[in-house]
Design a protein around this motif. Structure first.
Motif, PDB file in Angstrom:
ATOM      1  N   PRO A  71      54.459 -12.772  33.998  1.00 47.71           N
ATOM      2  CA  PRO A  71      55.035 -13.592  34.322  1.00 47.71           C
ATOM      3  C   PRO A  71      55.096 -14.082  35.700  1.00 47.71           C
ATOM      4  O   PRO A  71      54.573 -14.816  36.589  1.00 47.71           O
ATOM      5  CB  PRO A  71      56.420 -14.099  33.828  1.00 47.71           C
ATOM      6  N   ASP A  72      55.600 -12.833  36.369  1.00 52.29           N
ATOM      7  CA  ASP A  72      55.814 -12.809  38.001  1.00 52.29           C
ATOM      8  C   ASP A  72      54.581 -12.933  38.817  1.00 52.29           C
ATOM      9  O   ASP A  72      54.857 -13.013  39.987  1.00 52.29           O
ATOM     10  CB  ASP A  72      56.706 -11.657  38.345  1.00 52.29           C
ATOM     11  N   ASN A  73      53.492 -12.649  38.192  1.00 54.20           N
ATOM     12  CA  ASN A  73      52.214 -12.593  38.975  1.00 54.20           C
ATOM     13  C   ASN A  73      51.179 -13.678  38.684  1.00 54.20           C
ATOM     14  O   ASN A  73      50.079 -13.396  38.981  1.00 54.20           O
ATOM     15  CB  ASN A  73      51.797 -11.004  38.755  1.00 54.20           C
ATOM     16  N   ILE A  74      51.705 -14.598  38.003  1.00 57.08           N
ATOM     17  CA  ILE A  74      50.774 -15.628  37.745  1.00 57.08           C
ATOM     18  C   ILE A  74      50.365 -16.350  38.933  1.00 57.08           C
ATOM     19  O   ILE A  74      49.094 -16.602  39.508  1.00 57.08           O
ATOM     20  CB  ILE A  74      51.219 -16.803  36.750  1.00 57.08           C
ATOM     21  N   GLU A  75      51.302 -16.696  39.781  1.00 59.06           N
ATOM     22  CA  GLU A  75      51.087 -16.990  41.276  1.00 59.06           C
ATOM     23  C   GLU A  75      51.481 -16.180  42.491  1.00 59.06           C
ATOM     24  O   GLU A  75      51.865 -14.895  41.677  1.00 59.06           O
ATOM     25  CB  GLU A  75      52.160 -18.207  41.317  1.00 59.06           C
ATOM     26  N   GLY A  76      51.237 -16.290  43.467  1.00 60.89           N
ATOM     27  CA  GLY A  76      51.429 -15.115  44.649  1.00 60.89           C
ATOM     28  C   GLY A  76      50.373 -14.584  45.293  1.00 60.89           C
ATOM     29  O   GLY A  76      49.239 -14.910  44.772  1.00 60.89           O
ATOM     30  N   VAL A  80      44.690 -18.293  31.698  1.00 66.10           N
ATOM     31  CA  VAL A  80      45.812 -17.449  31.945  1.00 66.10           C
ATOM     32  C   VAL A  80      46.875 -17.323  30.504  1.00 66.10           C
ATOM     33  O   VAL A  80      47.002 -18.525  30.175  1.00 66.10           O
ATOM     34  CB  VAL A  80      46.650 -17.600  33.083  1.00 66.10           C
ATOM     35  N   LYS A  81      47.147 -16.321  30.249  1.00 68.21           N
ATOM     36  CA  LYS A  81      48.154 -16.162  29.180  1.00 68.21           C
ATOM     37  C   LYS A  81      49.481 -15.241  29.591  1.00 68.21           C
ATOM     38  O   LYS A  81      49.134 -14.120  30.016  1.00 68.21           O
ATOM     39  CB  LYS A  81      47.536 -15.584  27.703  1.00 68.21           C
ATOM     40  N   GLU A 116      43.549 -10.871  21.259  1.00 68.90           N
ATOM     41  CA  GLU A 116      44.299 -11.887  21.680  1.00 68.90           C
ATOM     42  C   GLU A 116      43.995 -12.504  22.919  1.00 68.90           C
ATOM     43  O   GLU A 116      44.106 -13.561  23.432  1.00 68.90           O
ATOM     44  CB  GLU A 116      45.759 -11.611  21.585  1.00 68.90           C
ATOM     45  N   VAL A 117      43.597 -11.505  23.802  1.00 65.86           N
ATOM     46  CA  VAL A 117      43.089 -11.807  25.151  1.00 65.86           C
ATOM     47  C   VAL A 117      41.754 -10.753  25.324  1.00 65.86           C
ATOM     48  O   VAL A 117      41.447 -10.035  24.645  1.00 65.86           O
ATOM     49  CB  VAL A 117      44.111 -11.286  26.305  1.00 65.86           C
ATOM     50  N   GLU A 118      40.735 -11.324  26.316  1.00 70.48           N
ATOM     51  CA  GLU A 118      39.632 -10.567  26.587  1.00 70.48           C
ATOM     52  C   GLU A 118      39.797  -9.875  27.960  1.00 70.48           C
ATOM     53  O   GLU A 118      38.946  -9.026  28.175  1.00 70.48           O
ATOM     54  CB  GLU A 118      38.449 -11.466  26.781  1.00 70.48           C
ATOM     55  N   ALA A 119      40.829 -10.133  28.679  1.00 74.70           N
ATOM     56  CA  ALA A 119      40.831  -9.377  30.023  1.00 74.70           C
ATOM     57  C   ALA A 119      42.426  -9.379  30.134  1.00 74.70           C
ATOM     58  O   ALA A 119      43.071 -10.267  29.820  1.00 74.70           O
ATOM     59  CB  ALA A 119      40.087 -10.090  31.139  1.00 74.70           C
ATOM     60  N   ALA A 120      42.777  -8.298  31.066  1.00 72.91           N
ATOM     61  CA  ALA A 120      44.348  -8.427  31.437  1.00 72.91           C
ATOM     62  C   ALA A 120      44.315  -7.842  32.826  1.00 72.91           C
ATOM     63  O   ALA A 120      43.720  -6.726  33.356  1.00 72.91           O
ATOM     64  CB  ALA A 120      44.938  -7.410  30.254  1.00 72.91           C
TER      65      ALA A 120
END
Length: 310
Positions: free
Chosen positions: A178-183, A201-202, A217-221
Protein backbone atom coordinates in the motif's frame (compact mmCIF):
# COMPACT_ATOMS: atom_id res chain seq x y z
CA UNK A 1 38.91 -11.38 -0.58
CA UNK A 2 37.29 -10.73 2.81
CA UNK A 3 35.87 -13.92 4.38
CA UNK A 4 32.09 -14.14 4.49
CA UNK A 5 30.50 -13.02 7.75
CA UNK A 6 29.59 -15.89 10.05
CA UNK A 7 25.92 -16.72 10.39
CA UNK A 8 24.91 -18.87 13.33
CA UNK A 9 23.21 -22.19 12.38
CA UNK A 10 19.76 -21.16 13.61
CA UNK A 11 20.01 -18.01 11.54
CA UNK A 12 20.48 -20.06 8.37
CA UNK A 13 17.14 -21.70 8.73
CA UNK A 14 14.02 -19.97 7.31
CA UNK A 15 8.81 -17.94 8.43
CA UNK A 16 6.23 -15.15 9.04
CA UNK A 17 7.46 -11.71 10.03
CA UNK A 18 7.00 -10.62 13.62
CA UNK A 19 4.91 -7.57 14.26
CA UNK A 20 6.72 -4.99 16.33
CA UNK A 21 4.57 -3.13 18.83
CA UNK A 22 6.17 0.30 18.89
CA UNK A 23 4.80 3.13 16.74
CA UNK A 24 5.60 6.75 16.07
CA UNK A 25 2.93 7.81 18.54
CA UNK A 26 5.19 6.50 21.28
CA UNK A 27 7.79 8.99 20.13
CA UNK A 28 5.56 12.05 20.29
CA UNK A 29 6.90 14.63 22.65
CA UNK A 30 10.19 12.80 23.20
CA UNK A 31 13.28 14.96 22.95
CA UNK A 32 16.86 13.80 23.28
CA UNK A 33 17.13 11.39 26.18
CA UNK A 34 18.81 12.47 29.42
CA UNK A 35 22.35 11.68 30.37
CA UNK A 36 23.29 8.07 31.04
CA UNK A 37 25.00 7.13 34.32
CA UNK A 38 28.39 7.45 32.57
CA UNK A 39 27.68 11.09 31.75
CA UNK A 40 26.94 10.74 28.05
CA UNK A 41 23.37 11.17 26.75
CA UNK A 42 21.35 8.06 25.92
CA UNK A 43 21.27 7.49 22.17
CA UNK A 44 17.87 6.69 20.66
CA UNK A 45 18.02 4.39 17.62
CA UNK A 46 15.08 4.17 15.22
CA UNK A 47 14.07 1.45 12.77
CA UNK A 48 11.38 1.17 10.10
CA UNK A 49 8.50 -1.28 10.10
CA UNK A 50 9.84 -4.46 8.50
CA UNK A 51 12.03 -7.43 9.40
CA UNK A 52 15.36 -6.28 8.01
CA UNK A 53 15.18 -2.96 9.83
CA UNK A 54 14.19 -4.60 13.11
CA UNK A 55 17.25 -6.88 12.89
CA UNK A 56 19.69 -4.10 12.01
CA UNK A 57 18.27 -1.91 14.78
CA UNK A 58 18.78 -4.74 17.26
CA UNK A 59 22.35 -5.24 16.04
CA UNK A 60 23.14 -1.57 16.56
CA UNK A 61 21.60 -1.61 20.05
CA UNK A 62 23.20 -4.81 21.30
CA UNK A 63 26.69 -4.11 19.96
CA UNK A 64 26.70 -0.53 21.25
CA UNK A 65 25.53 -1.67 24.68
CA UNK A 66 28.27 -4.29 24.73
CA UNK A 67 30.77 -1.53 23.92
CA UNK A 68 29.52 0.45 26.93
CA UNK A 69 27.14 2.97 25.34
CA UNK A 70 23.69 3.69 26.73
CA UNK A 71 21.13 3.25 23.95
CA UNK A 72 17.41 2.82 23.41
CA UNK A 73 15.76 1.21 20.36
CA UNK A 74 12.42 2.34 18.94
CA UNK A 75 11.36 -0.06 16.17
CA UNK A 76 8.45 -0.05 13.74
CA UNK A 77 8.38 3.74 13.43
CA UNK A 78 6.96 3.85 9.91
CA UNK A 79 7.70 5.01 6.41
CA UNK A 80 10.72 6.99 5.24
CA UNK A 81 8.92 10.32 5.64
CA UNK A 82 7.76 9.45 9.16
CA UNK A 83 11.10 8.19 10.48
CA UNK A 84 12.92 11.09 8.81
CA UNK A 85 10.59 13.48 10.64
CA UNK A 86 11.39 11.72 13.90
CA UNK A 87 15.11 12.14 13.17
CA UNK A 88 15.05 15.78 12.08
CA UNK A 89 12.87 16.76 15.05
CA UNK A 90 15.28 15.11 17.49
CA UNK A 91 12.95 12.34 18.64
CA UNK A 92 15.53 9.76 17.52
CA UNK A 93 19.28 10.16 17.05
CA UNK A 94 19.99 7.76 14.20
CA UNK A 95 18.46 5.09 11.99
CA UNK A 96 19.55 2.86 9.06
CA UNK A 97 18.38 4.21 5.70
CA UNK A 98 18.69 3.13 2.06
CA UNK A 99 20.89 5.44 0.02
CA UNK A 100 18.70 5.53 -3.08
CA UNK A 101 15.59 6.17 -0.98
CA UNK A 102 17.23 9.28 0.45
CA UNK A 103 17.68 10.72 -3.04
CA UNK A 104 14.40 9.49 -4.52
CA UNK A 105 12.04 10.13 -1.61
CA UNK A 106 13.61 12.79 0.61
CA UNK A 107 15.61 14.76 -1.98
CA UNK A 108 12.94 14.21 -4.65
CA UNK A 109 15.72 13.67 -7.17
CA UNK A 110 14.67 12.27 -10.54
CA UNK A 111 18.16 11.57 -11.84
CA UNK A 112 19.54 8.24 -10.63
CA UNK A 113 23.33 8.09 -10.04
CA UNK A 114 25.14 5.47 -12.10
CA UNK A 115 26.82 3.60 -9.24
CA UNK A 116 26.32 2.59 -5.64
CA UNK A 117 29.29 4.72 -4.59
CA UNK A 118 27.92 7.82 -6.32
CA UNK A 119 24.51 7.23 -4.76
CA UNK A 120 26.06 7.12 -1.30
CA UNK A 121 28.12 10.26 -1.90
CA UNK A 122 25.08 12.21 -3.10
CA UNK A 123 22.89 10.90 -0.27
CA UNK A 124 25.48 11.90 2.34
CA UNK A 125 25.93 15.33 0.76
CA UNK A 126 22.15 15.85 0.79
CA UNK A 127 21.87 14.96 4.46
CA UNK A 128 24.76 17.23 5.41
CA UNK A 129 23.30 20.21 3.54
CA UNK A 130 19.79 19.98 5.00
CA UNK A 131 20.49 22.12 8.04
CA UNK A 132 19.61 19.51 10.68
CA UNK A 133 23.18 18.64 11.62
CA UNK A 134 23.05 15.19 10.02
CA UNK A 135 25.66 12.99 8.42
CA UNK A 136 25.97 9.37 7.31
CA UNK A 137 28.34 6.58 8.31
CA UNK A 138 29.75 3.86 6.05
CA UNK A 139 27.35 1.94 3.75
CA UNK A 140 26.76 -1.81 3.81
CA UNK A 141 28.02 -4.14 1.05
CA UNK A 142 24.45 -5.35 0.50
CA UNK A 143 21.63 -3.56 -1.25
CA UNK A 144 17.95 -4.12 -0.63
CA UNK A 145 16.34 -2.93 -3.85
CA UNK A 146 12.80 -3.11 -5.04
CA UNK A 147 12.48 -5.59 -7.90
CA UNK A 148 9.74 -7.10 -10.03
CA UNK A 149 9.20 -10.84 -9.59
CA UNK A 150 7.17 -13.28 -11.68
CA UNK A 151 6.86 -17.05 -11.67
CA UNK A 152 9.37 -18.80 -13.96
CA UNK A 153 6.60 -20.42 -16.03
CA UNK A 154 5.02 -17.01 -16.70
CA UNK A 155 8.40 -15.57 -17.71
CA UNK A 156 9.02 -18.48 -20.07
CA UNK A 157 5.53 -18.30 -21.62
CA UNK A 158 5.90 -14.67 -22.67
CA UNK A 159 9.70 -14.44 -22.98
CA UNK A 160 10.08 -12.02 -20.10
CA UNK A 161 13.58 -10.84 -19.19
CA UNK A 162 13.10 -7.15 -18.33
CA UNK A 163 10.37 -5.18 -16.58
CA UNK A 164 9.44 -3.64 -19.92
CA UNK A 165 8.82 -7.13 -21.31
CA UNK A 166 5.64 -7.26 -19.21
CA UNK A 167 4.06 -5.46 -22.17
CA UNK A 168 4.18 -8.82 -24.01
CA UNK A 169 1.54 -10.32 -21.72
CA UNK A 170 -2.13 -9.57 -22.51
CA UNK A 171 -2.85 -8.42 -18.95
CA UNK A 172 -0.91 -8.38 -15.70
CA UNK A 173 -2.21 -8.10 -12.16
CA UNK A 174 0.63 -6.43 -10.25
CA UNK A 175 0.98 -6.80 -6.46
CA UNK A 176 2.21 -3.67 -4.69
CA UNK A 177 2.32 -2.86 -0.99
CA UNK A 178 0.00 0.00 0.00
CA UNK A 179 2.71 2.55 0.87
CA UNK A 180 4.36 2.13 -2.53
CA UNK A 181 1.55 2.46 -5.03
CA UNK A 182 2.37 6.15 -5.39
CA UNK A 183 5.69 7.85 -4.77
CA UNK A 184 9.13 8.09 -6.34
CA UNK A 185 9.74 4.34 -6.58
CA UNK A 186 6.09 3.29 -6.54
CA UNK A 187 3.97 1.28 -8.95
CA UNK A 188 2.45 4.29 -10.74
CA UNK A 189 5.82 5.83 -11.60
CA UNK A 190 7.30 2.43 -12.50
CA UNK A 191 4.44 1.67 -14.91
CA UNK A 192 4.86 5.09 -16.48
CA UNK A 193 8.63 4.66 -16.81
CA UNK A 194 8.23 1.32 -18.58
CA UNK A 195 5.09 2.16 -20.57
CA UNK A 196 3.03 -0.58 -18.94
CA UNK A 197 -0.54 0.00 -20.04
CA UNK A 198 -1.63 -3.60 -19.59
CA UNK A 199 -1.03 -3.82 -15.83
CA UNK A 200 -3.47 -3.30 -12.99
CA UNK A 201 -2.28 -2.80 -9.45
CA UNK A 202 -3.47 -4.97 -6.55
CA UNK A 203 -2.68 -3.66 -3.07
CA UNK A 204 -1.16 -6.33 -0.80
CA UNK A 205 0.77 -6.02 2.42
CA UNK A 206 4.48 -6.88 2.35
CA UNK A 207 4.96 -10.67 2.35
CA UNK A 208 1.57 -11.54 0.89
CA UNK A 209 2.72 -10.98 -2.68
CA UNK A 210 4.53 -14.33 -2.78
CA UNK A 211 1.41 -16.29 -1.87
CA UNK A 212 -0.51 -14.30 -4.47
CA UNK A 213 2.10 -15.20 -7.12
CA UNK A 214 2.03 -18.87 -6.11
CA UNK A 215 -1.78 -19.05 -6.32
CA UNK A 216 -2.04 -17.16 -9.61
CA UNK A 217 -3.83 -14.21 -8.02
CA UNK A 218 -1.26 -11.86 -9.55
CA UNK A 219 1.23 -12.29 -12.38
CA UNK A 220 3.90 -9.87 -11.12
CA UNK A 221 4.85 -8.33 -7.80
CA UNK A 222 7.07 -5.73 -6.22
CA UNK A 223 9.55 -7.55 -3.96
CA UNK A 224 12.77 -6.78 -2.11
CA UNK A 225 16.03 -8.35 -3.25
CA UNK A 226 16.89 -9.55 0.27
CA UNK A 227 13.55 -11.35 0.73
CA UNK A 228 14.27 -14.90 1.96
CA UNK A 229 11.60 -16.26 -0.41
CA UNK A 230 13.90 -15.54 -3.35
CA UNK A 231 16.69 -17.82 -2.16
CA UNK A 232 15.16 -21.07 -3.48
CA UNK A 233 14.73 -19.92 -7.08
CA UNK A 234 10.94 -20.20 -7.19
CA UNK A 235 10.65 -16.71 -8.68
CA UNK A 236 12.23 -14.89 -11.60
CA UNK A 237 13.40 -11.30 -11.12
CA UNK A 238 12.97 -9.12 -14.19
CA UNK A 239 15.90 -6.88 -15.08
CA UNK A 240 15.44 -3.21 -14.21
CA UNK A 241 17.15 -2.13 -17.45
CA UNK A 242 16.06 1.50 -17.10
CA UNK A 243 17.56 1.72 -13.58
CA UNK A 244 14.25 2.83 -12.09
CA UNK A 245 14.90 1.42 -8.61
CA UNK A 246 18.44 2.77 -8.34
CA UNK A 247 21.04 1.65 -5.79
CA UNK A 248 20.00 0.86 -2.23
CA UNK A 249 22.86 0.20 0.16
CA UNK A 250 22.14 0.87 3.83
CA UNK A 251 23.94 3.44 5.98
CA UNK A 252 23.14 5.01 9.36
CA UNK A 253 21.88 8.59 9.21
CA UNK A 254 22.97 10.22 12.46
CA UNK A 255 23.16 13.58 14.18
CA UNK A 256 26.71 14.90 14.09
CA UNK A 257 26.49 16.12 17.68
CA UNK A 258 25.75 12.56 18.78
CA UNK A 259 28.97 11.35 17.19
CA UNK A 260 30.91 14.12 18.95
CA UNK A 261 29.28 13.39 22.31
CA UNK A 262 29.82 9.65 22.13
CA UNK A 263 33.37 9.70 20.75
CA UNK A 264 35.03 7.91 17.78
CA UNK A 265 34.41 4.41 19.13
CA UNK A 266 30.66 4.85 18.61
CA UNK A 267 30.88 5.17 14.83
CA UNK A 268 33.48 2.40 14.74
CA UNK A 269 30.98 -0.09 16.21
CA UNK A 270 28.29 0.80 13.68
CA UNK A 271 30.70 0.69 10.74
CA UNK A 272 31.95 -2.73 11.83
CA UNK A 273 28.41 -4.13 11.88
CA UNK A 274 27.51 -2.68 8.49
CA UNK A 275 30.71 -4.05 6.91
CA UNK A 276 29.45 -7.58 7.67
CA UNK A 277 26.03 -7.20 6.03
CA UNK A 278 26.32 -8.92 2.66
CA UNK A 279 23.25 -9.82 0.61
CA UNK A 280 23.57 -13.51 1.52
CA UNK A 281 23.97 -12.73 5.23
CA UNK A 282 20.91 -10.45 5.24
CA UNK A 283 18.78 -13.00 3.37
CA UNK A 284 19.72 -15.58 6.01
CA UNK A 285 18.97 -13.17 8.83
CA UNK A 286 15.58 -12.27 7.36
CA UNK A 287 14.81 -15.95 6.87
CA UNK A 288 15.57 -16.71 10.51
CA UNK A 289 12.87 -14.25 11.59
CA UNK A 290 10.35 -14.76 8.80
CA UNK A 291 10.47 -18.56 8.66
CA UNK A 292 12.08 -19.94 11.81
CA UNK A 293 10.19 -17.32 13.84
CA UNK A 294 13.09 -16.28 15.99
CA UNK A 295 12.78 -12.75 17.29
CA UNK A 296 14.86 -10.00 15.66
CA UNK A 297 16.72 -9.67 18.95
CA UNK A 298 17.63 -13.36 19.00
CA UNK A 299 18.80 -13.30 15.39
CA UNK A 300 20.88 -10.17 15.95
CA UNK A 301 22.45 -11.68 19.05
CA UNK A 302 23.46 -14.89 17.26
CA UNK A 303 24.97 -12.98 14.34
CA UNK A 304 26.91 -10.61 16.58
CA UNK A 305 28.25 -13.46 18.68
CA UNK A 306 29.28 -15.42 15.58
CA UNK A 307 31.24 -12.40 14.38
CA UNK A 308 32.91 -11.53 17.69
CA UNK A 309 30.87 -8.43 18.49
CA UNK A 310 29.22 -9.79 21.64
Amino acid sequence: MRPAPAVAPAVRATGAALLALACLAALTGCARAGAAPGGKPTVVIGAKQFTEQWIIGEMYKQALEKAGYDVELKSNIGSTEIIDSALTSGQIDLYPEYTGVILQVLADQERIPHSAAATFREAKAFQEKRGHGLTMLDPTPFQNKNAVAVKPAFAKKYGLKTIGDLRKAPKVAFAEYPDNIEGAVGYTEMAKKYGLTNTKVKSLNIGLQYTALDHGEVEAADVFTTDPQLAKGDYTLLKDDKGFYGFQNVAPVVHEDVLKEQGPGFAKVLNRIDSLLTEKAVQDLNRAVDTVRLTPGEVAEQFLKANGLL
